[in-house]
Design a protein around this motif. Sequence first.
Motif, short mmCIF file in Angstrom:
data_model
loop_
_atom_site.label_atom_id
_atom_site.label_comp_id
_atom_site.label_asym_id
_atom_site.label_seq_id
_atom_site.Cartn_x
_atom_site.Cartn_y
_atom_site.Cartn_z
N MET A 61 -68.11 11.44 22.50
CA MET A 61 -68.26 11.91 21.12
C MET A 61 -68.12 10.69 20.22
N GLY A 62 -69.16 10.37 19.47
CA GLY A 62 -69.10 9.28 18.51
C GLY A 62 -68.66 9.81 17.16
N VAL A 63 -67.68 9.16 16.55
CA VAL A 63 -67.13 9.61 15.27
C VAL A 63 -67.44 8.57 14.20
N SER A 64 -68.19 8.98 13.20
CA SER A 64 -68.45 8.13 12.05
C SER A 64 -67.28 8.23 11.09
N LEU A 65 -66.70 7.11 10.73
CA LEU A 65 -65.48 7.12 9.93
C LEU A 65 -65.74 7.13 8.43
N ARG A 66 -66.90 6.66 8.03
CA ARG A 66 -67.19 6.56 6.60
C ARG A 66 -68.47 7.32 6.25
N SER A 67 -69.59 6.64 6.50
CA SER A 67 -70.87 7.23 6.12
C SER A 67 -71.28 8.33 7.09
N PRO A 68 -71.80 9.45 6.56
CA PRO A 68 -72.26 10.53 7.45
C PRO A 68 -73.67 10.30 7.98
N GLY A 69 -74.27 9.17 7.69
CA GLY A 69 -75.67 8.95 8.04
C GLY A 69 -75.96 9.00 9.52
N ILE A 70 -75.09 8.39 10.33
CA ILE A 70 -75.41 8.28 11.75
C ILE A 70 -75.34 9.64 12.44
N ASP A 71 -74.40 10.50 12.05
CA ASP A 71 -74.36 11.81 12.70
C ASP A 71 -75.56 12.65 12.30
N ARG A 72 -76.02 12.49 11.08
CA ARG A 72 -77.20 13.24 10.65
C ARG A 72 -78.47 12.74 11.33
N ALA A 73 -78.47 11.46 11.71
CA ALA A 73 -79.63 10.91 12.42
C ALA A 73 -79.64 11.30 13.89
N LEU A 74 -78.45 11.31 14.51
CA LEU A 74 -78.39 11.51 15.96
C LEU A 74 -78.21 12.97 16.40
N THR A 75 -77.63 13.80 15.56
CA THR A 75 -77.42 15.19 15.97
C THR A 75 -78.72 15.91 16.31
N PRO A 76 -79.79 15.78 15.50
CA PRO A 76 -81.05 16.43 15.88
C PRO A 76 -81.65 15.87 17.17
N GLN A 77 -81.21 14.67 17.57
CA GLN A 77 -81.71 14.05 18.81
C GLN A 77 -80.76 14.29 19.98
N ASN A 78 -79.75 15.15 19.75
CA ASN A 78 -78.77 15.45 20.78
C ASN A 78 -78.08 14.18 21.28
N GLY A 79 -77.87 13.23 20.34
CA GLY A 79 -77.18 11.98 20.67
C GLY A 79 -78.05 10.90 21.27
N LEU A 80 -79.28 11.21 21.63
CA LEU A 80 -80.17 10.21 22.23
C LEU A 80 -80.61 9.17 21.20
N TYR A 81 -80.71 7.93 21.63
CA TYR A 81 -81.23 6.87 20.77
C TYR A 81 -81.74 5.74 21.67
N SER A 82 -82.51 4.87 21.08
CA SER A 82 -83.09 3.76 21.85
C SER A 82 -82.39 2.44 21.52
#
Length: 487
Positions: A61-82
């Motif tokens: 589980m990755g936790v963003s401590l400040r900006s909510p941007g990364i969770d909004r980017a990765l949640t629709p991808q089910n955590g997948l990224y390149s």
Amino acid sequence: MNRLSPETLLQLPESVDKPAYERNCVPIRIVHLGAGAFFRSHLAVYTDEVMKKGDTQWGIMGVSLRSPGIDRALTPQNGLYSVLELAAEQSRLRVVGSVVEVVSLPDEPDRVLRTLTQPQIAIVSMTLTDKGYGYDACEDCLKTNDPDIARDLQNPRHPRSAIGVLAWAVAQRKRLGYKPFTLMSCDNIPANGKVLQRVLEQYIQEVQDSLGDKELLRYFLDQYACPCTLVDRLTPPVQGKDIDWVEQTLGVHDAAPVVTEPYSLFVMQDWFSNDRPAWETVGAVATAHVSSYEKLRYRLLDASYLAIGYLGYFEGFATLYQAHQNPVIRQFVAELMDDAAATLGKRPEYDWRVFKEEWVRRFDNPELRVGTAQLRIETSHILIYAIVPAVAERLRHGLSIDRHAKVLALWIRWLMRASEAGAEPLDDLRAGLLLERVNAAGGAHADPYAVVDNILSFEALFGARLSKDAEFKRAVTAALQQSMVAS
């Protein structure tokens, strides 16, 4: 264009390395605080490699401590990224599957706290940056006046800082009778595990009564491992051309790609209070003591960065790669590494020459987007570990310090330029103190003897003995004079 997701994962080209394990069944056993690009290029990749070898019990589980941007980017991808590895010969693209959930602490604090108190959580890792620890390096203590820390000290049952959250989780797991998790710092801080343990120790001491457990500090110190780690992988900001390249290669849109380099280093102290992935089977180093590797990295690699940063600046090179292609700078850096290696002593656990070769190849990567200006950030902090101990050791053995002295001389010359009106501000926590000493010696037109004496007498940087060493001052002054004549 379709988005990267579990459904589109199967449609990716065969040339793209991707997780073949069944991600739907992966449990979360690691919580990582600070889900930025470095974490996703480093620890998440090592964990993904372990899972590809068959041990699929290590979802993160990755936790963003400040900006909510990364969770909004990765949640629709089910955590997948390149991850795009930039290299001179051929860049490489892979998809990482070890991150199975991403949340924002400011948006969902209760969800984060609930997960930390789940019995299966074995590791809480973190990349908080220096400020996130609330640590005062000069006093070796918790910064109780840090706004986030101060707020949590007043209300420890509803924490919002990383340190407050960890202390609360330790208290709750003790109350519930759950096995402790390992607290693993992955920040580029000397003795990072000891720093983490120190600030948590002081924080818990302050709040244990408020949390209703007068024995919490003793329990924490007895049960919770805080191993030191040494981590390294350059992760430059993603550019538009990177996004285009990733989309063209994948054939789908990735909202959160990471750009990095082929090189990666992960050394961990093998001290864990719970289970852990077998990271050493996929390139990490497990050792009883990380300090010898830290010494190697600081004295050879970080000292080289400083040398390239300042030699490159005065020769007019904008990037690390450009500067290192200069034959004079290349030779100087190679010889500086050799000088530093002579101060390491006998180290049977590694061959420093292998590391030197890897780092030279790293410098020769034309795709590596590292400016010489980046290499000069926080010089006063870096030289405490990268330059000063090597100088002291070489002086103790009667060896020449000319190359190290030249790096310091170029730094002082740069400080002299920075003292001029209209100069670009120094990116250094000690900027005010340093410029005060330079200006007291005459600023941009200071006498070399006077300015060197003022800077080298800064005992917080150079220590009481070295600050008074006549040979040290002579060598740096001579190097500064030579540099000023050559310009």
